[in-house]
Design a protein around this motif. Structure first.
Motif, PDB file in Angstrom:
ATOM      1  N   TYR A 286      22.355  39.127  86.978  1.00 21.64           N
ATOM      2  CA  TYR A 286      23.799  38.465  87.017  1.00 21.64           C
ATOM      3  C   TYR A 286      23.793  37.846  88.613  1.00 21.64           C
ATOM      4  O   TYR A 286      24.287  36.953  88.743  1.00 21.64           O
ATOM      5  CB  TYR A 286      24.751  39.573  87.055  1.00 21.64           C
TER       6      TYR A 286
ATOM      7  N   SER B 229      24.473  47.968  86.821  1.00 20.77           N
ATOM      8  CA  SER B 229      23.581  47.754  85.859  1.00 20.77           C
ATOM      9  C   SER B 229      23.211  48.922  84.815  1.00 20.77           C
ATOM     10  O   SER B 229      23.171  48.716  83.588  1.00 20.77           O
ATOM     11  CB  SER B 229      22.552  47.289  86.399  1.00 20.77           C
TER      12      SER B 229
ATOM     13  N   ASN C  22      20.272  43.020  83.942  1.00 21.94           N
ATOM     14  CA  ASN C  22      21.643  43.204  84.441  1.00 21.94           C
ATOM     15  C   ASN C  22      21.670  42.685  85.792  1.00 21.94           C
ATOM     16  O   ASN C  22      22.744  42.025  85.908  1.00 21.94           O
ATOM     17  CB  ASN C  22      22.212  44.626  84.117  1.00 21.94           C
ATOM     18  N   GLY C  23      20.816  43.064  86.458  1.00 25.64           N
ATOM     19  CA  GLY C  23      20.835  42.770  87.847  1.00 25.64           C
ATOM     20  C   GLY C  23      20.688  41.146  88.058  1.00 25.64           C
ATOM     21  O   GLY C  23      21.008  40.651  89.121  1.00 25.64           O
TER      22      GLY C  23
ATOM     23  N   ILE D  94      18.090  47.376  83.534  1.00 29.85           N
ATOM     24  CA  ILE D  94      18.785  47.480  84.942  1.00 29.85           C
ATOM     25  C   ILE D  94      18.428  46.248  85.675  1.00 29.85           C
ATOM     26  O   ILE D  94      19.102  45.512  86.188  1.00 29.85           O
ATOM     27  CB  ILE D  94      18.338  48.799  85.788  1.00 29.85           C
TER      28      ILE D  94
ATOM     29  N   PRO E   7      19.059  46.287  92.212  1.00 28.75           N
ATOM     30  CA  PRO E   7      18.349  46.696  90.733  1.00 28.75           C
ATOM     31  C   PRO E   7      16.930  46.483  90.782  1.00 28.75           C
ATOM     32  O   PRO E   7      16.229  47.407  90.153  1.00 28.75           O
ATOM     33  CB  PRO E   7      19.145  45.683  89.732  1.00 28.75           C
TER      34      PRO E   7
ATOM     35  N   SER F  35      25.241  47.698  92.883  1.00 29.67           N
ATOM     36  CA  SER F  35      24.623  46.811  91.661  1.00 29.67           C
ATOM     37  C   SER F  35      23.738  47.627  90.724  1.00 29.67           C
ATOM     38  O   SER F  35      23.683  47.412  89.571  1.00 29.67           O
ATOM     39  CB  SER F  35      24.122  45.797  92.569  1.00 29.67           C
TER      40      SER F  35
ATOM     41  N   TYR G 162      25.696  49.562  82.047  1.00 31.71           N
ATOM     42  CA  TYR G 162      25.728  48.719  80.886  1.00 31.71           C
ATOM     43  C   TYR G 162      24.613  49.509  79.919  1.00 31.71           C
ATOM     44  O   TYR G 162      24.455  49.241  78.822  1.00 31.71           O
ATOM     45  CB  TYR G 162      25.422  47.472  81.079  1.00 31.71           C
TER      46      TYR G 162
ATOM     47  N   TRP H 291      23.195  37.279  81.850  1.00 28.77           N
ATOM     48  CA  TRP H 291      23.921  37.822  82.965  1.00 28.77           C
ATOM     49  C   TRP H 291      23.826  36.665  83.741  1.00 28.77           C
ATOM     50  O   TRP H 291      24.796  36.788  84.916  1.00 28.77           O
ATOM     51  CB  TRP H 291      23.113  38.996  83.418  1.00 28.77           C
TER      52      TRP H 291
END
Length: 500
Positions: free
Chosen positions: A169, A393, A166-167, A163, A333, A389, A396, A38
């Motif tokens: 990113y 997250s 993914n955050g 989460i 997140p 955001s 996904y 990410w």
């Protein structure tokens, strides 16, 4: 007396052994090594966004706003192809094999992007091809990495960890923004934007070494009939946890499952699994992924154009605004991600999606009324995407945990591909709506459309959401290869068409 299991049936406690593990340095190392996917995607998209206005200048590639939007669309198309191709291979060949391969593909694509040496038609075509290849690598990462992380993280930590990962990113976005700001202000523009695309490969090379020492997913191994390999993998993990001074709790023998490997499942068969056994979950996954992808791709890929065309911000200064934007996305997140494990998936998904949609509609009205400037516009985005955001997250996380293990990576790939097909339209559409910055009313329509899409996704989450917090993956969606488990049934009532 009950009949003995068929010889090909294996009784296993591997899912229970994974879920009983306390958090340890192994989990931290695993999350860092895999979660970089990410960071790299955030870095790539941020670099592309930060140099968007730069690429329209005569001393660089002298591209139009629409052509710059197309560059982003091609990258997203590469992600779609990569997700579908490598997602299928991840379910077939294993998570570890693929998260090594996909990172390598990304390194090649992004490295070649930096080798764009001219601004002629041939070099522009070369640029498009390399962005497609880089996108393929990142798309494959999403499918393989989401599967691996969810299958290796204990159930009680899965929501907040997934989460947060993914955050990250947006950690990549901050890194890319700072890098491009330095390069665009201290290096000749025609060279600086090219160097920006080398930041990711440098980081990727380091992570490639770290990933070499991670085990395969024991869940994937046992469900594919590789009992000895699965035992070796889970034993390696347990030993590493114990070596860090952590005492393992006892195993709950009642959580044993009987596994008989199912046939390999292709995308056509996957469609039957999704829409015959899990129709409401298929709608939920598609809705969450489409809405967040459309919003993010539309706004983020074109934000520097908005700053330049409507607020007169020089292209060299746009990265400063993007840092604030990215930090707002990163904080969300990490600060409210744990609520998806405590308050619950359904409530938090609905709240973050609907909340961000309403805030976007309000900001759109303020934009059209011409009461915002570059700073207040960015502040508004920070608040909106603080919530969006966390929700994105969690989207996904949702598509990764609500389908059976044997099709998990392909399911992620399918929903990711569907979402990106819709999301890929955003940069081109919004680029056209922005134009030369003379018609704010056109962009208002685009913003209101994005708001409506997010609110719609939130409503669907409220009615169709799955209360997966704290549950084992096998309790959320029974694997197709499982032939017996006390008190467990399939989520939507149908027997697997692949059971033997």
């Amino acid at each position: 007396m009950a009949a003995a299991p068929a010889p090909s049936t294996v009784r296993t406690l591997i899912p229970a052994r994974i879920d009983r593990l306390p958090w340890s340095p192994f989990h931290t190392r695993m999350v860092i090594a895999l979660g970089v996917a990410w960071i790299l995607d955030g870095l790539e998209i941020t670099v592309a966004s930060a140099v968007a206005d730069t690429l329209t200048k005569p001393e660089t590639l002298h591209m139009s706003s629409t052509a710059v939007g197309l560059l982003a669309t091609i990258y997203l198309a590469g992600e779609v192809v990569g997700a579908l191709l490598f997602g299928n291979l991840s379910d077939k060949l294993g998570r570890r094999n693929l998260f090594m391969l996909t990172l390598g593909v990304y390194l090649v694509g992004s490295g070649l992007t930096a080798a764009t040496l001219g601004n002629g038609a041939g070099w522009v075509a070369f640029l498009y091809v390399t962005r497609f290849i880089a996108g393929m690598g990142i798309g494959g990462e999403y499918a393989a990495i989401n599967s691996a992380i969810d299958e290796l993280i204990p159930a009680r930590y899965r929501g907040r960890v997934d989460i947060a990962v993914n955050g990250t990113y947006w950690a990549g976005a901050v890194l890319g923004t700072i890098g491009t700001y330095i390069l665009l202000n201290h290096v000749e523009l025609s060279l600086g934007w090219r160097l920006g695309f080398l930041i990711g490969p440098v980081l990727g090379l380091v992570i490639l070494v770290v990933r070499r020492h991670l085990p395969e997913s024991p869940r994937w191994q046992i469900m594919h009939g590789r009992a000895q390999a699965a035992e070796a993998s889970i034993t390696q993990i347990e030993h590493e946890v114990e070596h860090s001074g952590i005492e393992l709790p006892p195993i709950d023998e009642s959580k044993a499952i009987e596994v008989k490997p199912a046939h390999q499942i292709g995308y056509a068969a996957l469609t039957r699994v999704l829409f015959r056994e899990y129709p409401s979950r298929a709608i939920l996954g598609a809705s969450l992924m489409i809405s967040q992808s459309f919003l993010y791709n539309s706004i983020f890929f074109t934000y520097t154009l908005v700053l330049g065309k409507f607020y007169g911000v020089p292209s060299e200064s746009t990265p400063i605004y993007l840092i604030a934007f990215a930090i707002g996305n990163l904080v969300g997140p990490f600060t409210i991600g744990h609520l998806f494990d405590t308050v619950g998936r359904r409530k938090m998904l609905a709240g973050t999606y609907i909340g961000s949609g309403v805030l976007l509609a309000i900001t759109a009205a303020l934009f059209y009324a011409d009461v915002l400037n570059a700073i207040t516009q960015t502040a508004a985005w920070c608040v909106i995407f603080f919530f969006a955001s966390a929700g994105a997250s969690a989207a996904y996380l949702t598509v990764s945990e609500i389908f059976p293990l044997e099709v998990r990576a392909k399911a992620i790939a399918v929903f990711f591909a569907i979402a990106q097909c819709f999301g890929a339209l955003g940069p081109v559409v919004y680029g056209a709506l922005i134009g030369d910055g003379d018609h704010p009313g056109r962009l208002l329509i685009g913003y209101l459309l994005g708001a409506a899409v997010m609110i719609g996704g939130g409503l669907i989450a409220w009615f169709l959401g799955v209360d997966a917090e704290g549950k084992s993956l096998e309790d959320i969606a029974l694997p197709l290869s499982v032939t017996g488990r006390r008190g467990q049934t399939r989520a939507e009532g149908a027997a697997s068409p692949f059971a033997t």
